[in-house]
Design an enzyme around this catalytic site. Structure first.
Site, PDB file in Angstrom:
ATOM      1  N   GLN A 174      -7.697  -2.240   9.781  1.00 53.40           N
ATOM      2  CA  GLN A 174      -8.497  -1.563  10.809  1.00 53.40           C
ATOM      3  C   GLN A 174      -9.889  -1.250  10.262  1.00 53.40           C
ATOM      4  O   GLN A 174     -10.142  -0.158   9.768  1.00 53.40           O
ATOM      5  CB  GLN A 174      -7.773  -0.273  11.210  1.00 53.40           C
ATOM      6  CG  GLN A 174      -8.427   0.505  12.302  1.00 53.40           C
ATOM      7  CD  GLN A 174      -8.168  -0.106  13.652  1.00 53.40           C
ATOM      8  OE1 GLN A 174      -7.083  -0.604  13.907  1.00 53.40           O
ATOM      9  NE2 GLN A 174      -9.154  -0.072  14.512  1.00 53.40           N
ATOM     10  N   PHE A 175     -10.819  -2.207  10.361  1.00 51.88           N
ATOM     11  CA  PHE A 175     -12.152  -2.003   9.807  1.00 51.88           C
ATOM     12  C   PHE A 175     -12.905  -0.878  10.510  1.00 51.88           C
ATOM     13  O   PHE A 175     -13.805  -0.261   9.937  1.00 51.88           O
ATOM     14  CB  PHE A 175     -12.974  -3.298   9.827  1.00 51.88           C
ATOM     15  CG  PHE A 175     -13.546  -3.656  11.169  1.00 51.88           C
ATOM     16  CD1 PHE A 175     -14.829  -3.281  11.519  1.00 51.88           C
ATOM     17  CD2 PHE A 175     -12.788  -4.379  12.086  1.00 51.88           C
ATOM     18  CE1 PHE A 175     -15.351  -3.610  12.759  1.00 51.88           C
ATOM     19  CE2 PHE A 175     -13.305  -4.719  13.314  1.00 51.88           C
ATOM     20  CZ  PHE A 175     -14.593  -4.332  13.667  1.00 51.88           C
ATOM     21  N   THR A 176     -12.525  -0.550  11.742  1.00 51.43           N
ATOM     22  CA  THR A 176     -13.255   0.481  12.481  1.00 51.43           C
ATOM     23  C   THR A 176     -13.063   1.880  11.895  1.00 51.43           C
ATOM     24  O   THR A 176     -13.755   2.816  12.306  1.00 51.43           O
ATOM     25  CB  THR A 176     -12.882   0.483  13.982  1.00 51.43           C
ATOM     26  OG1 THR A 176     -11.493   0.756  14.119  1.00 51.43           O
ATOM     27  CG2 THR A 176     -13.219  -0.850  14.624  1.00 51.43           C
TER      28      THR A 176
END
Length: 150
Positions: free
Chosen positions: A78-80
């Site tokens: 989950q890069f966010t």
């Protein structure tokens, strides 16, 4: 490195029309990686996550870890989690790890978690995923390597 850990009764992740990972009791974990992360940091984060005593014992106290209760892990990249919302209304993701490095670290984390938990399920790195879960508690913990690893 950031982990958002949710204690769940069950969770699944879907890509397209296919369920690619599914667990019953355990943790659904969103994993964010930055370019400054290392395997040493990942090792400490995984050990901390798997050692969390957040499952109830026979007296109803959160005193048991995931391995003791026979729980599973659903690990999702989950890069966010590295969204920077300081300026304007459109988040910047420049603090997130570059895709090749982040994928390498995500796969490493998944492999290391297998030392502690026998059932590891995963999402697909970089894919658009739909996550379904029943949060147990609700019980959510955020582990941030900047705060727990010095």
């Amino acid at each position: 490195m950031k982990f958002v850990i949710q204690r769940v009764k069950h969770a699944s992740v879907e890509v397209g029309e296919n369920i690619v990972g599914k667990i019953d009791q355990g943790f659904m974990v969103l994993i964010g990686v930055s370019d400054s992360d290392t395997k040493e940091i990942a090792d400490k984060m995984v050990k901390k996550m798997c050692g969390l005593r957040i499952f109830e014992d026979s007296e109803g106290k959160t005193n048991l870890d995931i391995n003791t209760v026979g729980g599973s892990l659903l690990l999702i990249s989950q890069f966010t989690l590295y969204a920077d919302c300081k300026h304007g209304n459109r988040p910047s993701f420049t603090s997130a790890g570059k895709p090749d490095f982040a994928n390498e670290m995500y796969e490493y984390i998944c492999a290391q978690a297998g030392q502690y938990v026998s059932n590891i399920q995963k999402g697909i790195f970089g894919a658009e995923m739909k996550v379904d879960l029943l949060n147990d508690g609700p019980f959510t913990i955020i582990l941030d390597s900047d705060e727990i690893i010095k």
